[in-house]
Scaffold this motif. Structure first.
Motif, PDB file in Angstrom:
ATOM      1  N   LEU A  55       4.777   3.348 -15.517  1.00 14.59           N
ATOM      2  CA  LEU A  55       3.636   2.432 -15.542  1.00 14.59           C
ATOM      3  C   LEU A  55       3.340   1.894 -14.148  1.00 14.59           C
ATOM      4  O   LEU A  55       4.195   1.892 -13.266  1.00 14.59           O
ATOM      5  CB  LEU A  55       3.905   1.285 -16.512  1.00 14.59           C
ATOM      6  N   GLU A  67       0.472  -4.027 -11.485  1.00 14.39           N
ATOM      7  CA  GLU A  67      -0.873  -4.589 -11.534  1.00 14.39           C
ATOM      8  C   GLU A  67      -0.813  -6.107 -11.559  1.00 14.39           C
ATOM      9  O   GLU A  67       0.206  -6.713 -11.933  1.00 14.39           O
ATOM     10  CB  GLU A  67      -1.652  -4.092 -12.750  1.00 14.39           C
ATOM     11  N   ARG A  79      -2.013  -9.137 -13.567  1.00 14.02           N
ATOM     12  CA  ARG A  79      -2.335  -9.240 -14.997  1.00 14.02           C
ATOM     13  C   ARG A  79      -3.790  -9.657 -15.220  1.00 14.02           C
ATOM     14  O   ARG A  79      -4.291 -10.607 -14.613  1.00 14.02           O
ATOM     15  CB  ARG A  79      -1.400 -10.271 -15.659  1.00 14.02           C
ATOM     16  N   ASN A  80      -4.460  -8.876 -16.074  1.00 19.52           N
ATOM     17  CA  ASN A  80      -5.834  -9.168 -16.524  1.00 19.52           C
ATOM     18  C   ASN A  80      -6.849  -9.205 -15.384  1.00 19.52           C
ATOM     19  O   ASN A  80      -7.931  -9.773 -15.538  1.00 19.52           O
ATOM     20  CB  ASN A  80      -5.880 -10.488 -17.296  1.00 19.52           C
ATOM     21  N   GLN A 120       3.623  -4.642 -15.169  1.00 24.02           N
ATOM     22  CA  GLN A 120       3.361  -3.207 -15.204  1.00 24.02           C
ATOM     23  C   GLN A 120       2.409  -2.903 -16.351  1.00 24.02           C
ATOM     24  O   GLN A 120       2.397  -3.599 -17.368  1.00 24.02           O
ATOM     25  CB  GLN A 120       4.656  -2.411 -15.364  1.00 24.02           C
ATOM     26  N   TRP A 121       1.597  -1.827 -16.179  1.00 28.01           N
ATOM     27  CA  TRP A 121       0.628  -1.454 -17.200  1.00 28.01           C
ATOM     28  C   TRP A 121       0.294   0.020 -17.022  1.00 28.01           C
ATOM     29  O   TRP A 121       0.386   0.554 -15.912  1.00 28.01           O
ATOM     30  CB  TRP A 121      -0.636  -2.305 -17.067  1.00 28.01           C
ATOM     31  N   GLU A 122      -0.130   0.644 -18.110  1.00 28.65           N
ATOM     32  CA  GLU A 122      -0.576   2.033 -18.017  1.00 28.65           C
ATOM     33  C   GLU A 122      -1.671   2.163 -16.965  1.00 28.65           C
ATOM     34  O   GLU A 122      -2.612   1.365 -16.911  1.00 28.65           O
ATOM     35  CB  GLU A 122      -1.096   2.503 -19.378  1.00 28.65           C
ATOM     36  N   ASN A 177      -4.901   2.820 -15.066  1.00 33.04           N
ATOM     37  CA  ASN A 177      -6.284   3.019 -15.483  1.00 33.04           C
ATOM     38  C   ASN A 177      -7.262   3.077 -14.320  1.00 33.04           C
ATOM     39  O   ASN A 177      -8.468   3.198 -14.523  1.00 33.04           O
ATOM     40  CB  ASN A 177      -6.701   1.922 -16.474  1.00 33.04           C
ATOM     41  N   GLN A 185      -4.891  -2.593  -9.968  1.00 30.80           N
ATOM     42  CA  GLN A 185      -3.740  -1.687  -9.915  1.00 30.80           C
ATOM     43  C   GLN A 185      -3.699  -0.910  -8.597  1.00 30.80           C
ATOM     44  O   GLN A 185      -2.939   0.052  -8.475  1.00 30.80           O
ATOM     45  CB  GLN A 185      -3.784  -0.704 -11.082  1.00 30.80           C
ATOM     46  N   SER A 231       7.189  -1.224 -21.601  1.00 28.85           N
ATOM     47  CA  SER A 231       5.971  -1.618 -22.304  1.00 28.85           C
ATOM     48  C   SER A 231       4.904  -2.144 -21.353  1.00 28.85           C
ATOM     49  O   SER A 231       5.212  -2.717 -20.297  1.00 28.85           O
ATOM     50  CB  SER A 231       6.291  -2.716 -23.329  1.00 28.85           C
ATOM     51  N   ASN A 232       3.640  -1.957 -21.729  1.00 24.28           N
ATOM     52  CA  ASN A 232       2.556  -2.616 -21.023  1.00 24.28           C
ATOM     53  C   ASN A 232       2.790  -4.119 -21.012  1.00 24.28           C
ATOM     54  O   ASN A 232       3.140  -4.715 -22.040  1.00 24.28           O
ATOM     55  CB  ASN A 232       1.224  -2.330 -21.712  1.00 24.28           C
ATOM     56  N   GLY A 233       2.628  -4.739 -19.859  1.00 20.08           N
ATOM     57  CA  GLY A 233       2.847  -6.167 -19.721  1.00 20.08           C
ATOM     58  C   GLY A 233       4.261  -6.537 -19.331  1.00 20.08           C
ATOM     59  O   GLY A 233       4.560  -7.723 -19.150  1.00 20.08           O
TER      60      GLY A 233
END
Length: 387
Positions: free
Chosen positions: A38, A41, A43-44, A55-57, A59, A64, A142-144
């Motif tokens: 992942l 990033e 967040r939001n 961390q997040w997938e 995109n 990111q 996991s995402n987040g």
């Protein structure tokens, strides 16, 4: 925020020349966790001071992407593109577990980072202020999942890949062989292009050996492919060497030995002998797009402290997927992702060391026995299914 100017002794004594040799060039990057696959990033997409870093997938959004500037003194700034702010050790924490957030750019030591080579195309990212590296908190996949600082362990949840953004590169292509969670291929893609008789161990000392998908058939001089101890390996990798595009034939002998770290990519063991791969001395070992069959004992053996990362594998009909040398107490960290594992007569992970950790994720199991056997410090799993 509390502001002080502590500089770790380690950062002070490292020579500028040595650190510069390991430096990342200035540029725009996505930053990908070796452990989870992942992306780092904000967040939001927040532009606020104090917004959390997770961390997040991947995109492709600008929260990111990071502008990395090499300061020329062994340290870098890392600034989210969307906000123009900076990765910041929150509240100048010097403690393991201290949070990483974004804050208006000041250039202070809690916003400067040492980016050091961890091998295999990955790096550690350590705060100049605290000396502690960025860490995927609690080994999240996991995402987040939170990003914090923690004492250096050398484990894969503290290793990061810098992927350039721009010039048509989206920074997160699933076809990138460096992506440990590429879902498109499991196992080796090799179809034999011919055969080669091996009478003595092939030694690869640094650099890359490309077998071009030939089948390597060990002679009886190396061993008979049984479970007897003392057989010789078909290949011996030393000092971070890479072995790729190889098929090991019906007599597996003692497979592949790795000294001081290395990478195995696109490898098939047709008939595993004593073991498919053995870690013989301390280092980081990466295995991706591998497959192996018919070993009555271990697939992977760890005989030294090591960090082992396996992705995109197919392994069938073994005693165990991985075994740490019996009765030893050194630390092994094993991460397995996106694999099909079947017909393990005993189980997947086994150790006698209370210092070692194991995690398997995003994988399919069939008749695989127990996931965790022995006295692990941590042995966990996530997103497992049957097939």
């Amino acid at each position: 925020m509390k502001r002080s100017f502590y500089v770790p002794v380690l950062a002070a004594i490292l020579s500028t020349q040595a650190m510069t040799a390991l430096a990342i060039d200035s540029g725009r990057y996505s930053i990908i966790s070796r452990h989870s696959g992942l992306a780092l990033e904000v967040r939001n997409g927040s532009s606020d001071d104090g917004a959390n870093v997770v961390q997040w997938e991947y995109n492709g959004t600008e929260n990111q992407q990071f502008d990395v500037e090499n300061l020329g003194n062994g340290f870098h700034t890392i600034r989210p593109v969307h906000s123009g702010k900076s990765l910041d050790v929150w509240e100048w924490s010097s403690d393991p577990g201290g949070e990483i957030r974004q804050w208006q750019y000041t250039g202070n030591y809690n916003q400067q980072w040492a980016i050091d080579n961890a091998g295999g195309g990955y790096h550690t990212i350590s705060s100049r202020h605290s000396g502690l590296p960025l860490d995927v908190w609690m080994w999240s996949t996991s995402n987040g999942g939170d990003i914090r600082q923690w004492r250096a362990t050398g484990a894969v949840n503290q290793q990061w890949q810098f992927r350039p953004v721009g010039d048509g590169d989206d920074g997160g292509s699933g076809s990138d062989p460096g992506n440990p969670t590429d879902p498109t291929v499991k196992g080796s893609t090799c179809q034999s292009t011919g055969s080669q008789f091996v009478r003595e161990t092939i030694v690869v000392n640094g650099g890359t050996y490309d077998g071009q998908c030939r089948t390597f058939n060990p002679s009886s001089a190396l061993g008979d492919g049984s479970q007897s101890e003392g057989q010789d390996p078909v290949f011996r990798l030393e000092n971070g060497a890479t072995l790729k595009n190889v098929i090991i034939g019906q007599n597996g002998a003692d497979g592949i030995h790795v000294y001081n770290g290395g990478t195995l990519e696109n490898i098939r063991w047709t008939d595993v002998g004593e073991d498919a791969m053995t870690v013989k001395s301390e280092g980081n070992v990466i295995l991706r797009n591998i497959e192996g069959y018919n070993g009555s004992d271990k697939f992977l053996q760890a005989n030294a402290a090591s960090n082992i990362t396996v992705s995109n594998c197919v392994v069938d009909n073994m005693g165990k997927f991985l075994r740490q040398n019996g009765g030893t107490t050194f630390e092994v960290n094993i991460t397995v992702d996106n694999c099909d594992i079947s017909n393990m007569s005993e189980g997947i992970f086994r150790t006698d060391s209370s210092r070692s950790t194991a995690h398997i994720s995003n994988s399919r199991l069939r008749n695989a026995g127990r996931v965790c056997i022995g006295n692990w410090a941590s042995c966990t799993s996530s997103n497992l299914s049957s097939f």
